[in-house]
Design a protein around this motif. Structure first.
Motif, PDB file in Angstrom:
ATOM      1  N   THR A 201      31.544  77.056  43.019  1.00  0.00           N
ATOM      2  CA  THR A 201      32.429  78.144  43.540  1.00  0.00           C
ATOM      3  C   THR A 201      32.335  78.217  45.102  1.00  0.00           C
ATOM      4  O   THR A 201      31.163  78.445  45.597  1.00  0.00           O
ATOM      5  N   LEU A 202      33.618  78.403  45.666  1.00  0.00           N
ATOM      6  CA  LEU A 202      33.716  78.178  47.158  1.00  0.00           C
ATOM      7  C   LEU A 202      34.708  79.337  47.379  1.00  0.00           C
ATOM      8  O   LEU A 202      35.783  79.724  46.712  1.00  0.00           O
ATOM      9  N   PRO A 203      34.635  79.911  48.528  1.00  0.00           N
ATOM     10  CA  PRO A 203      35.679  80.940  49.117  1.00  0.00           C
ATOM     11  C   PRO A 203      37.193  80.143  49.421  1.00  0.00           C
ATOM     12  O   PRO A 203      37.073  79.158  50.011  1.00  0.00           O
ATOM     13  N   THR A 204      37.953  80.915  49.722  1.00  0.00           N
ATOM     14  CA  THR A 204      39.332  80.446  49.920  1.00  0.00           C
ATOM     15  C   THR A 204      40.435  81.692  50.140  1.00  0.00           C
ATOM     16  O   THR A 204      39.807  82.991  50.184  1.00  0.00           O
ATOM     17  N   TRP A 205      41.462  81.507  50.375  1.00  0.00           N
ATOM     18  CA  TRP A 205      42.685  82.459  50.579  1.00  0.00           C
ATOM     19  C   TRP A 205      43.588  81.910  49.358  1.00  0.00           C
ATOM     20  O   TRP A 205      44.088  80.752  49.370  1.00  0.00           O
ATOM     21  N   LEU A 206      44.058  82.829  48.291  1.00  0.00           N
ATOM     22  CA  LEU A 206      44.892  82.573  47.154  1.00  0.00           C
ATOM     23  C   LEU A 206      46.377  83.208  47.556  1.00  0.00           C
ATOM     24  O   LEU A 206      46.151  84.548  47.878  1.00  0.00           O
ATOM     25  N   PRO A 207      47.440  82.537  47.291  1.00  0.00           N
ATOM     26  CA  PRO A 207      48.684  83.306  47.198  1.00  0.00           C
ATOM     27  C   PRO A 207      48.648  84.392  45.844  1.00  0.00           C
ATOM     28  O   PRO A 207      47.872  84.267  45.041  1.00  0.00           O
ATOM     29  N   PRO A 208      49.649  85.338  46.024  1.00  0.00           N
ATOM     30  CA  PRO A 208      49.495  86.371  45.113  1.00  0.00           C
ATOM     31  C   PRO A 208      50.135  85.679  43.614  1.00  0.00           C
ATOM     32  O   PRO A 208      50.970  84.796  43.657  1.00  0.00           O
ATOM     33  N   ASP A 209      49.306  86.248  42.534  1.00  0.00           N
ATOM     34  CA  ASP A 209      49.749  85.775  41.154  1.00  0.00           C
ATOM     35  C   ASP A 209      49.947  84.345  40.840  1.00  0.00           C
ATOM     36  O   ASP A 209      50.559  84.150  40.230  1.00  0.00           O
ATOM     37  N   ILE A 210      48.996  83.458  41.545  1.00  0.00           N
ATOM     38  CA  ILE A 210      49.130  82.148  41.417  1.00  0.00           C
ATOM     39  C   ILE A 210      48.043  81.948  40.081  1.00  0.00           C
ATOM     40  O   ILE A 210      46.930  82.415  40.107  1.00  0.00           O
ATOM     41  N   GLY A 211      48.138  80.660  39.401  1.00  0.00           N
ATOM     42  CA  GLY A 211      47.489  80.457  38.294  1.00  0.00           C
ATOM     43  C   GLY A 211      46.894  78.917  38.593  1.00  0.00           C
ATOM     44  O   GLY A 211      47.404  78.534  39.571  1.00  0.00           O
ATOM     45  N   SER A 212      46.055  78.935  37.610  1.00  0.00           N
ATOM     46  CA  SER A 212      45.170  77.534  38.061  1.00  0.00           C
ATOM     47  C   SER A 212      45.864  76.293  37.900  1.00  0.00           C
ATOM     48  O   SER A 212      45.614  75.215  38.656  1.00  0.00           O
ATOM     49  N   SER A 213      46.770  76.326  37.117  1.00  0.00           N
ATOM     50  CA  SER A 213      47.960  74.962  36.888  1.00  0.00           C
ATOM     51  C   SER A 213      48.764  74.719  38.244  1.00  0.00           C
ATOM     52  O   SER A 213      49.179  73.666  38.226  1.00  0.00           O
ATOM     53  N   ALA A 214      48.755  75.731  39.159  1.00  0.00           N
ATOM     54  CA  ALA A 214      49.530  75.701  40.338  1.00  0.00           C
ATOM     55  C   ALA A 214      48.676  75.172  41.385  1.00  0.00           C
ATOM     56  O   ALA A 214      49.313  75.088  42.538  1.00  0.00           O
ATOM     57  N   VAL A 215      47.463  74.987  41.022  1.00  0.00           N
ATOM     58  CA  VAL A 215      46.566  74.552  42.234  1.00  0.00           C
ATOM     59  C   VAL A 215      45.889  73.056  41.882  1.00  0.00           C
ATOM     60  O   VAL A 215      45.469  72.921  40.999  1.00  0.00           O
ATOM     61  N   THR A 216      46.211  72.465  42.908  1.00  0.00           N
ATOM     62  CA  THR A 216      45.442  70.924  43.105  1.00  0.00           C
ATOM     63  C   THR A 216      44.187  70.880  44.233  1.00  0.00           C
ATOM     64  O   THR A 216      44.730  71.390  45.087  1.00  0.00           O
ATOM     65  N   MET A 217      43.395  70.302  43.866  1.00  0.00           N
ATOM     66  CA  MET A 217      41.975  70.335  44.447  1.00  0.00           C
ATOM     67  C   MET A 217      41.357  68.957  44.818  1.00  0.00           C
ATOM     68  O   MET A 217      41.384  68.285  43.846  1.00  0.00           O
ATOM     69  N   HIS A 218      41.056  68.524  46.112  1.00  0.00           N
ATOM     70  CA  HIS A 218      40.252  67.307  46.355  1.00  0.00           C
ATOM     71  C   HIS A 218      38.911  67.525  46.998  1.00  0.00           C
ATOM     72  O   HIS A 218      39.320  68.661  47.968  1.00  0.00           O
ATOM     73  N   ILE A 219      37.937  66.750  47.285  1.00  0.00           N
ATOM     74  CA  ILE A 219      37.054  67.101  48.087  1.00  0.00           C
ATOM     75  C   ILE A 219      36.418  65.601  48.339  1.00  0.00           C
ATOM     76  O   ILE A 219      36.938  64.677  47.790  1.00  0.00           O
ATOM     77  N   TRP A 220      35.931  65.751  49.809  1.00  0.00           N
ATOM     78  CA  TRP A 220      35.237  64.415  50.297  1.00  0.00           C
ATOM     79  C   TRP A 220      34.146  64.537  51.233  1.00  0.00           C
ATOM     80  O   TRP A 220      34.173  65.592  51.787  1.00  0.00           O
ATOM     81  N   PRO A 221      33.320  63.616  51.272  1.00  0.00           N
ATOM     82  CA  PRO A 221      31.969  63.893  51.911  1.00  0.00           C
ATOM     83  C   PRO A 221      32.366  64.135  53.578  1.00  0.00           C
ATOM     84  O   PRO A 221      33.409  63.312  53.963  1.00  0.00           O
ATOM     85  N   SER A 222      31.746  64.936  54.230  1.00  0.00           N
ATOM     86  CA  SER A 222      32.083  64.923  55.610  1.00  0.00           C
ATOM     87  C   SER A 222      31.464  64.052  56.499  1.00  0.00           C
ATOM     88  O   SER A 222      30.566  63.545  55.952  1.00  0.00           O
TER      89      SER A 222
END
Length: 222
Positions: A201-222
């Protein structure tokens, strides 16, 4: 608008939007930008990506100067394996009159070959909007399957789409530019990624009324 994009990298899609701050004052807006980048080469690439908002004249949106680097919305490094694509985006809270001057985006992408490029897709488990307008952060819970060795404090990106499927912004965390990010983590989050499946679980800023299906996420080692 003409972009400055590294050879071997193509921008397949791009978009930007403005929307109200959830639960916030009417005098503030969130402005967002996002793109889908593809590595068309046969080698992994390390990319440095910047989004720059401009006004109708093509100047930086916060002043009349031609080279207004205060207009940079978001910048950071991302890994992109050969032949793959990744969504990258950013958002910023500004006064409504400043947001009204945004007419477009200029995208800068510098690329350089790298020996290894790890890009892990994440599956959104839950979006957690702030419980009160005075809260600083929203949160996102997600699952990731790490086939390699344990790593910690990765870079990550979320990208948001409208109900019509258009890119409207994102959240791009580069640890080199966000030095105090670890202090923003929720209680109990170690930000370590062991081999195999794990939830975070990480912090972010979300647009209003957005659902999980409208979000794409990737991570990569720094």
């Amino acid at each position: 608008m003409q972009d400055d994009i590294a050879e071997g990298i193509t921008a397949e899609e791009r978009g930007f939007a403005t929307f109200p701050v959830p639960g916030g004052p009417a005098t503030r807006r969130i402005v967002g930008a996002a793109t889908v980048l593809r590595n068309t080469t046969s080698q992994p690439m390390q990319l440095h990506v910047r989004f720059r908002f401009v006004d109708q004249a093509g100047h930086g949106w916060q002043s009349a100067q031609l080279n207004d680097w205060a207009a940079i919305l978001n910048a950071g490094w991302a890994h992109l394996p050969a032949g793959q694509s990744v969504e990258l985006g950013g958002i910023l809270q500004v006064d409504a009159d400043e947001a009204a001057r945004v007419a477009g985006i200029k995208l800068y992408v510098n690329g350089q070959p790298t020996n290894q490029s790890v890009l892990l897709p994440a599956t959104i488990a839950e979006l957690k909007p702030r419980s009160a307008p005075t809260d600083e952060w929203d949160y996102v819970a997600f699952d990731v399957d790490n086939p390699g060795g344990t790593f910690a404090e990765p870079n990550y990106s979320l990208v948001y789409r409208s109900p019509e499927g258009k890119l409207i912004g994102g959240w791009f965390v580069d640890r080199a530019n966000f030095l105090h990010f670890t202090s923003k983590l929720p209680k109990g989050e170690t930000d370590r990624y062991p081999r195999g499946a794990s939830r975070h679980t990480l912090p972010t800023w979300l647009p209003p009324d957005i659902g999980s299906s409208a979000v794409t996420m990737h991570i990569w080692p720094s």
